[in-house]
Write a protein that holds these residues in place. Structure first.
Motif, PDB file in Angstrom:
ATOM      1  N   GLY A  17      30.764 -12.891 -23.409  1.00  0.00           N
ATOM      2  CA  GLY A  17      29.270 -12.142 -22.981  1.00  0.00           C
ATOM      3  C   GLY A  17      29.933 -11.200 -21.808  1.00  0.00           C
ATOM      4  O   GLY A  17      29.336 -10.174 -21.497  1.00  0.00           O
ATOM      5  N   VAL A  18      30.702 -11.976 -20.876  1.00  0.00           N
ATOM      6  CA  VAL A  18      31.062 -11.223 -19.721  1.00  0.00           C
ATOM      7  C   VAL A  18      31.747  -9.988 -19.758  1.00  0.00           C
ATOM      8  O   VAL A  18      31.669  -9.121 -19.132  1.00  0.00           O
ATOM      9  N   ALA A  19      32.665 -10.348 -20.762  1.00  0.00           N
ATOM     10  CA  ALA A  19      33.601  -8.917 -21.379  1.00  0.00           C
ATOM     11  C   ALA A  19      32.857  -7.750 -21.714  1.00  0.00           C
ATOM     12  O   ALA A  19      33.367  -6.782 -21.392  1.00  0.00           O
ATOM     13  N   ALA A  20      31.608  -8.031 -22.129  1.00  0.00           N
ATOM     14  CA  ALA A  20      30.529  -6.791 -22.705  1.00  0.00           C
ATOM     15  C   ALA A  20      30.118  -6.200 -21.390  1.00  0.00           C
ATOM     16  O   ALA A  20      29.504  -5.057 -21.803  1.00  0.00           O
ATOM     17  N   TYR A  21      30.183  -6.597 -20.456  1.00  0.00           N
ATOM     18  CA  TYR A  21      29.293  -6.040 -19.429  1.00  0.00           C
ATOM     19  C   TYR A  21      30.088  -4.874 -18.568  1.00  0.00           C
ATOM     20  O   TYR A  21      31.213  -5.096 -18.579  1.00  0.00           O
ATOM     21  N   ASP A  22      29.368  -4.010 -17.905  1.00  0.00           N
ATOM     22  CA  ASP A  22      30.086  -3.293 -16.874  1.00  0.00           C
ATOM     23  C   ASP A  22      29.270  -3.038 -15.678  1.00  0.00           C
ATOM     24  O   ASP A  22      28.243  -3.691 -15.544  1.00  0.00           O
TER      25      ASP A  22
ATOM     26  N   ASP B 259      38.811 -21.241 -19.496  1.00  0.00           N
ATOM     27  CA  ASP B 259      39.018 -22.495 -19.105  1.00  0.00           C
ATOM     28  C   ASP B 259      38.092 -23.625 -19.408  1.00  0.00           C
ATOM     29  O   ASP B 259      38.161 -24.566 -19.797  1.00  0.00           O
ATOM     30  N   LEU B 260      36.634 -23.062 -18.625  1.00  0.00           N
ATOM     31  CA  LEU B 260      35.705 -23.956 -18.627  1.00  0.00           C
ATOM     32  C   LEU B 260      35.437 -24.347 -20.299  1.00  0.00           C
ATOM     33  O   LEU B 260      34.963 -25.585 -20.611  1.00  0.00           O
TER      34      LEU B 260
ATOM     35  N   LEU C  67      37.457 -13.806 -13.991  1.00  0.00           N
ATOM     36  CA  LEU C  67      36.058 -14.442 -14.518  1.00  0.00           C
ATOM     37  C   LEU C  67      36.284 -14.670 -15.919  1.00  0.00           C
ATOM     38  O   LEU C  67      35.775 -15.818 -16.043  1.00  0.00           O
ATOM     39  N   ARG C  68      36.814 -14.020 -17.002  1.00  0.00           N
ATOM     40  CA  ARG C  68      37.048 -14.419 -18.031  1.00  0.00           C
ATOM     41  C   ARG C  68      37.881 -15.602 -18.209  1.00  0.00           C
ATOM     42  O   ARG C  68      37.616 -16.436 -18.993  1.00  0.00           O
TER      43      ARG C  68
END
Length: 174
Positions: A126-131, A93-94, A87-88
């Motif tokens: 931001g995505v990396a901060a979620y669990d 890439d985007l 996902l990251r």
């Protein structure tokens, strides 16, 4: 309904519910496709759409599978940890591609105070901060029957659809 601290959670929640295979199984989308349905889902600026196209005779078998996946997902920390790098990478890439960056800047500029100014998929940081707990809490807050629309088209009667919807959705809290 994402706030600024929840950027991307709608799309991630949809992805984890429907596109990630539970341990030892297959994703809901593939399972429905293997049973003869056409299945697709995506998240837009306005909401998440899930499309299931199937023969009338198969709806009684297929719709419960989809309803269970949407209302009773398992947000497993191990599955989340496995999916997070991909996902990251996709988000990075985007963010790095000229057209991707241009699209992000266009929406941010056009809608500086509105949720449309936030990237649908979130940001790599931001995505990396979620669990998995964040996904479960977001799901619990918003994935209720009141926040959804069921559209049925085909050779069915209104009574049949209402009966099936009541049976499948009536037990979930609003």
């Amino acid at each position: 309904y994402e706030n600024d601290q929840e950027r991307g959670l709608s799309d991630i929640t949809r992805y984890m519910m429907l596109d990630v295979a539970p341990e030892g199984g297959q994703s809901v989308g593939l399972a429905l496709n293997d049973r003869g349905a056409t299945f697709d889902s995506f998240t837009s600026l306005d909401g998440t759409q899930i499309r299931l196209v199937a023969a009338k005779e198969a709806i009684g078998e297929l719709l419960p599978v989809l309803v269970k996946a949407v209302f009773e997902p398992k947000f497993d920390e191990a599955a989340w940890a496995e999916q997070l790098p991909e996902l990251r990478r996709n988000l990075l890439d985007l963010e790095r591609r000229p057209l991707g960056r241009q699209q992000i800047l266009l929406w941010e500029t056009a809608f500086p105070e509105h949720p449309y100014g936030r990237p649908v998929a979130g940001t790599a940081a931001g995505v990396a901060a979620y669990d998995a707990e964040d996904l479960a809490a977001f799901h619990k807050k918003l994935y209720v029957p009141n926040n959804m629309s069921l559209v049925v088209v085909g050779d069915v009667t209104t009574d049949e659809v209402i009966e099936l919807a009541t049976k499948l959705l009536g037990g979930y809290p609003s």
